[in-house]
Every structure is written in C-alpha cells, then in structure tokens.
Design an enzyme around this catalytic site. Sequence first.
Site, PDB file in Angstrom:
ATOM      1  N   GLU A  88      -3.815 -20.428  15.330  1.00  0.00           N
ATOM      2  CA  GLU A  88      -3.551 -19.155  16.017  1.00  0.00           C
ATOM      3  C   GLU A  88      -2.037 -18.975  16.003  1.00  0.00           C
ATOM      4  O   GLU A  88      -1.307 -19.691  16.705  1.00  0.00           O
ATOM      5  CB  GLU A  88      -4.077 -19.203  17.448  1.00  0.00           C
ATOM      6  CG  GLU A  88      -5.578 -19.432  17.572  1.00  0.00           C
ATOM      7  CD  GLU A  88      -6.373 -18.134  17.577  1.00  0.00           C
ATOM      8  OE1 GLU A  88      -5.750 -17.050  17.439  1.00  0.00           O
ATOM      9  OE2 GLU A  88      -7.604 -18.191  17.726  1.00  0.00           O
TER      10      GLU A  88
ATOM     11  N   HIS B 196      -5.525 -17.138  12.481  1.00  0.00           N
ATOM     12  CA  HIS B 196      -5.950 -16.108  13.423  1.00  0.00           C
ATOM     13  C   HIS B 196      -4.749 -15.568  14.185  1.00  0.00           C
ATOM     14  O   HIS B 196      -3.691 -16.197  14.231  1.00  0.00           O
ATOM     15  CB  HIS B 196      -6.935 -16.692  14.465  1.00  0.00           C
ATOM     16  CG  HIS B 196      -8.222 -17.171  13.888  1.00  0.00           C
ATOM     17  ND1 HIS B 196      -9.438 -16.617  14.220  1.00  0.00           N
ATOM     18  CD2 HIS B 196      -8.493 -18.163  13.005  1.00  0.00           C
ATOM     19  CE1 HIS B 196     -10.405 -17.249  13.569  1.00  0.00           C
ATOM     20  NE2 HIS B 196      -9.858 -18.192  12.827  1.00  0.00           N
TER      21      HIS B 196
END
Length: 233
Positions: A129, A53
């Site tokens: 992330e 992400h």
Amino acid sequence: AVERYNAAGIDLNRNYPMPTGEQHPDGNNWAPENIAMMNLCNAHNFILSANFHGGALVMNYPWDHTYTLATDDLLLQQISLAYSTHNTPMYNSTDFEDGITNGAAWYVIDGSMQDWNYGLTDCTDITAEICLDYVPPISSLPTYWTQNQESMLSYMEWVHKGVNGLVTTTAGAPLSASITVAGNTKIVHTDPDVGDYHRMLLPGTYQITASCPGYISQTATVTVTAIATAEQN
C-alpha cells in the site's frame, strides 16, 4: 471510473481460491482476470512478487484470512521491512509500526491474491500500500517513484537470500521435485526444465528435503547465512 472491481462487478482481491480449500469465497466464479493471473503463476515457479495498492501506507503480509501466523511469519516481516525501511513515509507511519502489518491483524479478508500465492503456489506475495490516495493525481507519480524505487530494489534482492540448488538424477538430468523445510508448511518446486529451486529463508540451520515421485527422497542439513545464498544440490 477507476475502481477495484472488474467490468462484471467482481472485486478481484476477494475472488481467489483459499488456502483452506474453499474455491469461491466471494460466491462468484473466478474472474477472467484472476484466471489469467493464476495460469501465469502456475506456469512459472515465481519466488517473490508484490501487488500494489493505494489507500494506505504499509506493507501487508500473509495471512489475510486467519489470525494464525504463517510458518514463515518472521521471514515475511523481514521481507516487508526490506521494502518499508527505504520508503520514509511508510516506515514512519503513525498507524503501523515500521510500516508493516500482518494482514489479518489489520483486517480479515477472504480470497486475496497474496494468500492464494503464498498458500497455493511457490510464490511469496506481499501487498504494498504505497499512497494514502486511492487515485493519486498524475502530478504526484514522480514523488511516488522516488519514494518506492529503492524499496523495490531492496525487496527484489530477497530472492537471493536463503538456499538454492539443483535437483537431478545421478546422471545429471533435471527433476521436477518438491522442496520442503522441516517444520514449515511452505513448499517450493524445481523448474523441471533445469532442475533448479530457490527457497527464501532467514539465517539459520534447516533440514531440507527434495522429493520426486519414483525417486528416493534426499534430506540435507543446510546452514543459511546473511552473507550469501546457501547452495544445496
């Protein structure tokens, strides 16, 4: 446009079945993309995966849906650190100590891919992330590759840590068996074609049980070290 929703407006990372048994936490039917992913994961006994992400710099590990810690919490932290320690911006985050976080400690969500994987398949899935930009410019991709290349290799090496082996009949035929660790709710399974299993574990001594319908379960005491994978057939 680049966005987190599919063409039907469904947020795929809120659309998975819950470890609690709730099937449709977002009130929508399963998206076709998620059905395809669930079919893939259920057809293979994957050990470890990551979903990538943008929007933060952190390794986010299960659980997302509850503040209750997973029984593998310390293991999940170490796998996450295997990634973050090789990504300098992530590890030096001013928002997350050592660049890792428990999902719910960050913010609670239902229907995430990592909770479905960890709770309902053999696989341990962690959310990576890897950049503060949700949509980084193409020109920045070589930088992100440099930051994450060694992290991905270090992360994948965890599949060789813990215990593995074969579960067979006395005649040597492979069995479709469940592998459980005493005091731990995470269950993994053998590949029925070969009979092999792989269970990631931190160094320590464990009671590990192989179970298969129609056969007497077998329990063994296994000591896992940091040096090599323990083998228990």
